[in-house]
Motif scaffolding. Structure first.
Motif, PDB file in Angstrom:
ATOM      1  N   ALA A 192       0.857  -1.063  -0.251  1.00 24.81           N
ATOM      2  CA  ALA A 192      -0.004   0.086   0.045  1.00 24.81           C
ATOM      3  C   ALA A 192       0.939   1.399  -0.023  1.00 24.81           C
ATOM      4  O   ALA A 192       0.553   2.180  -0.673  1.00 24.81           O
ATOM      5  CB  ALA A 192      -0.901  -0.218   1.169  1.00 24.81           C
ATOM      6  N   LEU A 193       1.826   1.424   0.717  1.00 28.13           N
ATOM      7  CA  LEU A 193       2.705   2.440   0.755  1.00 28.13           C
ATOM      8  C   LEU A 193       3.454   2.613  -0.348  1.00 28.13           C
ATOM      9  O   LEU A 193       3.685   3.772  -0.849  1.00 28.13           O
ATOM     10  CB  LEU A 193       3.698   2.373   2.162  1.00 28.13           C
ATOM     11  N   ILE A 194       4.250   1.463  -0.873  1.00 34.92           N
ATOM     12  CA  ILE A 194       4.799   1.572  -2.222  1.00 34.92           C
ATOM     13  C   ILE A 194       3.876   2.031  -3.375  1.00 34.92           C
ATOM     14  O   ILE A 194       4.471   3.085  -4.163  1.00 34.92           O
ATOM     15  CB  ILE A 194       5.499   0.277  -2.564  1.00 34.92           C
ATOM     16  N   TYR A 195       2.858   1.651  -3.283  1.00 38.89           N
ATOM     17  CA  TYR A 195       1.765   2.003  -4.426  1.00 38.89           C
ATOM     18  C   TYR A 195       1.548   3.443  -4.411  1.00 38.89           C
ATOM     19  O   TYR A 195       1.806   4.428  -5.321  1.00 38.89           O
ATOM     20  CB  TYR A 195       0.373   1.425  -4.359  1.00 38.89           C
ATOM     21  N   ALA A 196       1.416   4.075  -2.893  1.00 39.40           N
ATOM     22  CA  ALA A 196       0.968   5.416  -2.677  1.00 39.40           C
ATOM     23  C   ALA A 196       2.073   6.306  -3.073  1.00 39.40           C
ATOM     24  O   ALA A 196       1.841   7.506  -3.719  1.00 39.40           O
ATOM     25  CB  ALA A 196       0.640   5.607  -1.403  1.00 39.40           C
ATOM     26  N   LYS A 197       3.226   5.652  -2.680  1.00 37.48           N
ATOM     27  CA  LYS A 197       4.584   6.558  -3.050  1.00 37.48           C
ATOM     28  C   LYS A 197       4.717   6.739  -4.514  1.00 37.48           C
ATOM     29  O   LYS A 197       5.001   7.916  -4.815  1.00 37.48           O
ATOM     30  CB  LYS A 197       5.945   5.808  -2.434  1.00 37.48           C
ATOM     31  N   HIS A 198       4.757   5.750  -5.193  1.00 37.77           N
ATOM     32  CA  HIS A 198       4.674   5.624  -6.720  1.00 37.77           C
ATOM     33  C   HIS A 198       3.867   6.659  -7.540  1.00 37.77           C
ATOM     34  O   HIS A 198       3.812   6.972  -8.548  1.00 37.77           O
ATOM     35  CB  HIS A 198       4.808   4.312  -7.339  1.00 37.77           C
ATOM     36  N   ALA A 199       2.586   6.771  -6.664  1.00 35.79           N
ATOM     37  CA  ALA A 199       1.509   7.463  -7.240  1.00 35.79           C
ATOM     38  C   ALA A 199       1.815   9.202  -6.863  1.00 35.79           C
ATOM     39  O   ALA A 199       0.680   9.654  -7.391  1.00 35.79           O
ATOM     40  CB  ALA A 199       0.091   7.087  -6.659  1.00 35.79           C
TER      41      ALA A 199
END
Length: 292
Positions: A192-199
């Motif tokens: 979830a954090l990796i996704y949010a970071k890349h978004a």
């Protein structure tokens, strides 16, 4: 305080054990301690705890003994054999293993202790370093009800949620269920954090929104902020979590069930450990995706 228990032994004063021992002592018990590295226990000794050079010396003195060590092999060595706690404990003593260990080993210890008139309980905990410091651990016990009731006032010094889950080994099986739930959840938190970071999102804002909704979990609230801050210091070691996942997978195998989520989590954690992070906290799983 339970009338027949005044002297309590504590073996293993590490990240969590140290706080737990302090809470028990504040309950008015005379604390006797042993740990592999005496220098790490200096503060506790200065605070009034009594040091023993060998576990069997401590066993001869105490009415109840709590152990909080690393691995099932440590537990086995500590409890069984000629120099073990069972061989040297006082008749009628209470032995409480709070290490996360093997359910099958807990049953062996229980039977061996019972044959010598000693009460053994498996009572692993959940809540990490924060739970230990705040005396808010969840304690899951296995063993005889009368033994559980006798040591309940001691357990109450360390935990908030304290339940007897069944006979010997039931505490360890419950802890395995706990670790299985955490393992896959940690993968989800990291992704979830990796996704949010890349978004391109602001991670603390994302955390604020999702931790109060259906995605909320202890790992998300307590460990995701550490991931965001780049704080990978241990509240609970990766190497110990890998050990726990191994026990759970072995127990599952013995019961004929498949746990693919757990198997994946262990594989990812092993990757992080092999990269040199085995002594970091479980939140360092984040580094499997983000080495920046």
């Amino acid at each position: 305080m339970h009338t027949s228990i005044s002297k309590v032994g504590f073996i293993g004063t590490g990240v969590m054990g140290r706080s737990m021992a302090e809470h028990v002592m504040k309950g008015g018990y005379e604390l006797h301690i042993y740990t592999r590295t005496k220098s790490k226990a200096e503060e506790l000794i200065e605070g009034g705890m009594r040091w023993h050079d060998h576990p069997e010396e401590l066993a001869r003195e105490c009415d109840a003994i709590i152990t909080m060590v690393g691995y099932p092999s440590d537990v086995e060595e500590l409890y069984l054999g000629e120099r073990g706690l069972i061989a040297h404990a006082k008749p009628g003593a209470y032995l409480i293993d709070m290490t996360t260990s093997s359910p099958a080993l807990a049953l062996r210890i229980y039977k061996e202790a019972k044959s010598r008139g000693i009460h053994a309980l498996d009572a692993p905990v959940s809540g990490g370093d924060v739970g230990a410091r705040n005396a808010a651990l969840s304690i899951m016990a296995g063993g005889d009800e009368h033994a559980f009731e006798a040591v309940y006032p001691i357990l109450e010094r360390m935990g908030g949620q304290i339940l007897l889950q069944g006979g010997a080994g039931a505490g360890q099986h419950t802890k395995m269920a706990n670790q299985i739930a955490i393992a896959s959840n940690m993968v989800g938190v990291c992704e979830a954090l990796i996704y949010a970071k890349h978004a391109g999102l602001r991670l603390d804002g994302v955390l604020q929104s999702i931790s109060t909704g259906a995605a909320g979990s202890w790992s998300l609230s307590q460990l995701a902020p550490r991931m965001i801050a780049g704080n990978f210091e241990p509240g609970f070691y990766i190497k110990h979590f890998i050990k726990d996942m191994g026990i759970a997978l072995q127990s599952a195998d013995e019961m004929g069930i498949e746990l693919p989520g757990l198997a994946l989590a262990r594989e990812l954690y092993q990757r992080v450990a092999d990269a040199g992070f085995a002594d970091k906290g479980t939140q360092a799983l984040y580094l499997a995706w983000d080495q920046g």
